[in-house]
Scaffold this active site. Structure first.
Site, PDB file in Angstrom:
ATOM      1  CB  ALA A   1      -9.698 -10.929   7.559  1.00  0.00           C
ATOM      2  CE  LYS A   2      -3.663 -16.741   6.707  1.00  0.00           C
ATOM      3  NZ  LYS A   2      -3.685 -17.924   5.812  1.00  0.00           N
ATOM      4  NE  ARG A   3     -12.278 -11.258  11.276  1.00  0.00           N
ATOM      5  CZ  ARG A   3     -11.702 -10.164  10.804  1.00  0.00           C
ATOM      6  NH1 ARG A   3     -10.420  -9.967  10.995  1.00  0.00           N
ATOM      7  NH2 ARG A   3     -12.400  -9.254  10.157  1.00  0.00           N
ATOM      8  CG  ASP A   4     -13.572 -13.966   7.113  1.00  0.00           C
ATOM      9  OD1 ASP A   4     -14.311 -13.958   8.124  1.00  0.00           O
ATOM     10  OD2 ASP A   4     -13.247 -12.938   6.503  1.00  0.00           O
ATOM     11  N   GLY A   5     -11.182 -18.159   7.441  1.00  0.00           N
ATOM     12  CA  GLY A   5     -10.969 -19.554   7.056  1.00  0.00           C
ATOM     13  C   GLY A   5     -10.087 -19.668   5.835  1.00  0.00           C
TER      14      GLY A   5
END
Ligand code: GLU
Length: 318
Positions: free
Chosen positions: A248-252
Site C-alpha cells: 500500500a501507499k503507506r509502505d513508501g
C-alpha cells in the site's frame, strides 16, 4: 505466433484478456505486476488485450490518465480504445432486466447494519446475505418501499456455492449468496458489471490479483445464470509490503511517481524509472536475473504460467 482462439458467444474478434483498474489512485508495483501478468497471459495465447476502467465508484480526478501513462511507460499496449464502465450502463440494465424476467431479482431494503445484526440463515456461510428480504409478501414490500425508497436489487441465487477452475489454483469452490446487482443509489454492482463487460467484450481469460479469487465463484455463477461463457481464471499472487500485508501507499515508494521522486539519480527521465520497475517486477516473477535490463517483449518470449512463483512477493521499498 500463437493461433487465434475461437470466439466465445459470437464475437467477431479473437478472444481477449484484460486489465481492469479502478481509477481510485496511482497504480503501485503490485498493480503493475498484475497488469504485466494479464498482458503476458493474453499476448502469449493469441488473445487481444483490453483495458477497461472500472469507474462506477471510487474515481479520483487524474488517476486514470496517470494509470494509463504508467502502463504505457512499462511497455504494455492494448487493443482498441479504453472502455469505461460508466458508459456501459445499458448493458447492466439489460442483464438485470433479463434476470428479473426470469424471477431471479428481488428488492432488498436492508441497511448494512441490519445485515450484520441479522441472525444468519441455517447452514449459510459467514458473511452471506441472510435472506431477510428474499421472501417478503407484496404487502411487506409495499410497506418497506414507502418507508425506505431506493432498494438495492439482489440476485435470487439458487445455489450456496459454485466451483471455478483457475490456472494457478486448480478447482476452487466458494460461496454464492444473494449478491447485490444494483445498489440502492442506482449504481450497478461490481460483480454484475464485471460479468456483463467481460462477456460483452469477448474476454474469456481473467487474470487479476488473488484477493478476488473468492469472488470468482459468484461471478461465474452469475455468468452461467445469464447464459454467458465463464472465462478462464488466473488469480495471481498479491505483492506484500515489508509488514507482510498487502502492498500500500503507506509502505513508501511504491508507484512509478514515488520511485521517480526518490531515484538516486533524481531528474532521470521517467522512462528509466519505468524500465527499472519492469526489471524489478521481472526478477520477482523469475523472468529475469537481478541487474538485467528487459523489455516486455523479452518477457513475452520467456513467460510460462507453469513456471510462475506461486507465493506472494514481499517488496521492500528502498
Ligand atoms: N477493478 C478491480 C480492481 O481494481 C478489478 C476487477 C477485476 O479484475 O475483475 O480491483
Amino acid at each position: 505466433m500463437t493461433a487465434h482462439r475461437p470466439l466465445p458467444d459470437g464475437h467477431d474478434g479473437p478472444a481477449a484478456g484484460r486489465f481492469a483498474p479502478s481509477p481510485s489512485g496511482d497504480l503501485h508495483l503490485g498493480n503493475l505486476r498484475t497488469a504485466l501478468l494479464a498482458w503476458l497471459f493474453a499476448r502469449t495465447t493469441g488473445r487481444r488485450f483490453l483495458l477497461r476502467v472500472e469507474d462506477l465508484d471510487r474515481v479520483r480526478p487524474g488517476a486514470e490518465d496517470r494509470q494509463l501513462a504508467d502502463l504505457r511507460a512499462l511497455g504494455l499496449d492494448w487493443d482498441g480504445p479504453v472502455s469505461h464502465q460508466s458508459q456501459r450502463r445499458a448493458g447492466y440494465d439489460e442483464a438485470i432486466g433479463r434476470l428479473a424476467s426470469a424471477g431471479l431479482v428481488y428488492e432488498c431494503f436492508c441497511t448494512r447494519r441490519e445485515i450484520l445484526q441479522a441472525p444468519s440463515a441455517p447452514h449459510a456461510p459467514d458473511g452471506a446475505y441472510p435472506g431477510t428480504c428474499r421472501d417478503l409478501t407484496p404487502a411487506q414490500r409495499a410497506e418497506r418501499r414507502a418507508a425506505r425508497p431506493g432498494p438495492a436489487l439482489r440476485l435470487r441465487s439458487e445455489v450456496a456455492e459454485y466451483t471455478v477452475t483457475d490456472v494457478l489454483h486448480g478447482e476452487y469452490t466458494g460461496m454464492v449468496d444473494d449478491l447485490v446487482l444494483r445498489r440502492g443509489d442506482g449504481t450497478p454492482a461490481y460483480n454484475l458489471a464485471v460479468v456483463v463487460d467481460d462477456a460483452a467484450q469477448g474476454v474469456d481469460q481473467v487474470v487479476r490479483g488473488d484477493d478476488l479469487l473468492s469472488s470468482a465463484p459468484r461471478q461465474a455463477y452469475l455468468a452461467a445464470t445469464l447464459g454467458l461463457t465463464i472465462p478462464e481464471y488466473a488469480h495471481v499472487p498479491l505483492v506484500l509490503g515489508p509488514q507482510g500485508k498487502r502492498l500500500a501507499k503507506r509502505d513508501g515508494a511504491v508507484t512509478l511517481a514515488d520511485l521517480a521522486a526518490t531515484a538516486s539519480d533524481a531528474g532521470a527521465e521517467p522512462g528509466a524509472v519505468a524500465s527499472r520497475a519492469l526489471a524489478t517486477i521481472a526478477v520477482s516473477l523469475h523472468l529475469a536475473e537481478p541487474g538485467e535490463a528487459v523489455t516486455t517483449e523479452t518477457l513475452r518470449g520467456r513467460f510460462s504460467p507453469s513456471a510462475l512463483p506461486r507465493g506472494p512477493w514481499v517488496y521492500h521499498p528502498a
